[in-house]
Design a protein around this motif. Structure first.
Motif, PDB file in Angstrom:
ATOM      1  N   ASP A   1      -0.856  -0.906  10.631  1.00 46.74           N
ATOM      2  CA  ASP A   1      -0.007  -1.736   9.824  1.00 46.74           C
ATOM      3  C   ASP A   1       0.185  -0.995   8.499  1.00 46.74           C
ATOM      4  O   ASP A   1      -0.615  -1.119   7.298  1.00 46.74           O
ATOM      5  N   ALA A   2       1.379  -0.218   8.225  1.00 51.93           N
ATOM      6  CA  ALA A   2       1.688   0.403   7.128  1.00 51.93           C
ATOM      7  C   ALA A   2       1.620  -0.571   5.869  1.00 51.93           C
ATOM      8  O   ALA A   2       1.592  -0.182   4.672  1.00 51.93           O
ATOM      9  N   THR A   3       2.468  -1.625   6.186  1.00 51.11           N
ATOM     10  CA  THR A   3       2.605  -2.729   4.901  1.00 51.11           C
ATOM     11  C   THR A   3       1.165  -3.502   4.465  1.00 51.11           C
ATOM     12  O   THR A   3       1.182  -3.736   3.136  1.00 51.11           O
ATOM     13  N   SER A   4       0.229  -3.083   5.075  1.00 49.84           N
ATOM     14  CA  SER A   4      -1.198  -3.410   4.433  1.00 49.84           C
ATOM     15  C   SER A   4      -1.890  -2.460   3.577  1.00 49.84           C
ATOM     16  O   SER A   4      -3.049  -2.839   3.180  1.00 49.84           O
ATOM     17  N   LEU A   5      -1.206  -1.314   3.265  1.00 46.90           N
ATOM     18  CA  LEU A   5      -1.799  -0.187   2.260  1.00 46.90           C
ATOM     19  C   LEU A   5      -2.435  -0.827   1.121  1.00 46.90           C
ATOM     20  O   LEU A   5      -1.809  -1.876   0.427  1.00 46.90           O
ATOM     21  N   ASP A   6      -3.782  -0.506   0.771  1.00 51.51           N
ATOM     22  CA  ASP A   6      -4.474  -1.041  -0.323  1.00 51.51           C
ATOM     23  C   ASP A   6      -5.231   0.343  -1.108  1.00 51.51           C
ATOM     24  O   ASP A   6      -6.185   0.682  -0.382  1.00 51.51           O
ATOM     25  N   THR A   7      -4.699   0.500  -2.319  1.00 51.01           N
ATOM     26  CA  THR A   7      -5.575   1.455  -3.070  1.00 51.01           C
ATOM     27  C   THR A   7      -6.439   0.937  -4.369  1.00 51.01           C
ATOM     28  O   THR A   7      -6.727   1.365  -5.334  1.00 51.01           O
ATOM     29  N   LYS A   8      -6.283  -0.296  -4.149  1.00 53.98           N
ATOM     30  CA  LYS A   8      -6.725  -1.414  -5.460  1.00 53.98           C
ATOM     31  C   LYS A   8      -6.050  -1.116  -6.480  1.00 53.98           C
ATOM     32  O   LYS A   8      -6.704  -1.435  -7.862  1.00 53.98           O
ATOM     33  N   ASP A   9      -4.806  -1.067  -6.454  1.00 57.28           N
ATOM     34  CA  ASP A   9      -3.968  -0.957  -7.797  1.00 57.28           C
ATOM     35  C   ASP A   9      -2.670  -1.345  -6.802  1.00 57.28           C
ATOM     36  O   ASP A   9      -1.915  -0.413  -6.567  1.00 57.28           O
ATOM     37  N   GLU A  10      -2.041  -2.433  -7.498  1.00 58.33           N
ATOM     38  CA  GLU A  10      -0.968  -3.093  -7.043  1.00 58.33           C
ATOM     39  C   GLU A  10       0.446  -2.254  -7.295  1.00 58.33           C
ATOM     40  O   GLU A  10       1.204  -2.164  -6.548  1.00 58.33           O
TER      41      GLU A  10
END
Length: 186
Positions: A65-74
């Motif tokens: 799920d590419a929309t779930s990307l999370d780098t801990k910086d919105e």
């Protein structure tokens, strides 16, 4: 030289294995400002591994799920989801379909086609099996970690910014790390 003979993997069982998304993650890291690395993760939508008698004839299909990307910086996550990078509005998934399994130099390798942002390229994941075993509820599980390195620009992820000190903001090479757990379907 590629070994194509059947191999013995302790605990290996034939059948269809389905990934457990609650115990699996697709992580990545990329150079930032030429001096450090940014790490992030995606959620796994689905993955199926069909394991025949010979493990080297295994097939894998997976969707992230590419929309779930999370780098801990919105703010960064929003930019990475935009048309500058993953363009998740038009390409909401990242897909993988295996094309072969082999052993080389003692490494277990899975070759396949990776599709990011509508661009498909061949990649090879180096797998490290964690093992097999039954959980307390009677499910037979397998765990593994796999890694590969891709050039993000090969997949159309070309946005960058020059730095005053020289170099660029985002590196080209991206290390993808899969931490996986799956269950054998009854």
């Amino acid at each position: 030289m590629t070994d194509t003979t059947a191999i013995d993997i302790p605990g290996y069982k034939q059948g269809t294995w389905v990934l457990d998304p609650a115990h699996s993650e697709v992580g990545f890291s990329v150079r930032h400002m030429m001096i450090s690395k940014v790490r992030g993760a995606f959620g796994v939508k689905s993955a199926t591994l069909v394991a025949p008698e010979n493990p080297l004839e295994t097939t894998v299909t997976a969707q992230v799920d590419a929309t779930s990307l999370d780098t801990k910086d919105e703010g960064r996550d929003g930019h990475l989801r935009s048309a500058d990078f993953f363009d998740v509005e038009n390409h909401p998934t990242i897909d993988f379909v295996s094309t072969g399994v082999r052993i080389e130099g003692g490494d277990f390798l899975v070759d396949g086609d990776l599709t990011i942002r509508g661009v498909t390229k061949p990649v090879t994941f180096d797998f490290d099996f964690g093992g097999f075993g039954a959980d307390p509820w009677g499910n037979y599980k397998a765990g593994a970690t796999a890694k590969t390195v891709i050039n993000r620009e090969d997949f159309g992820l070309t946005w960058n910014a020059a730095l005053e000190t020289g170099g660029v903001l985002v590196g080209k090479d991206v290390t993808i790390t899969l931490d996986l757990q799956g269950a054998l379907q009854a």
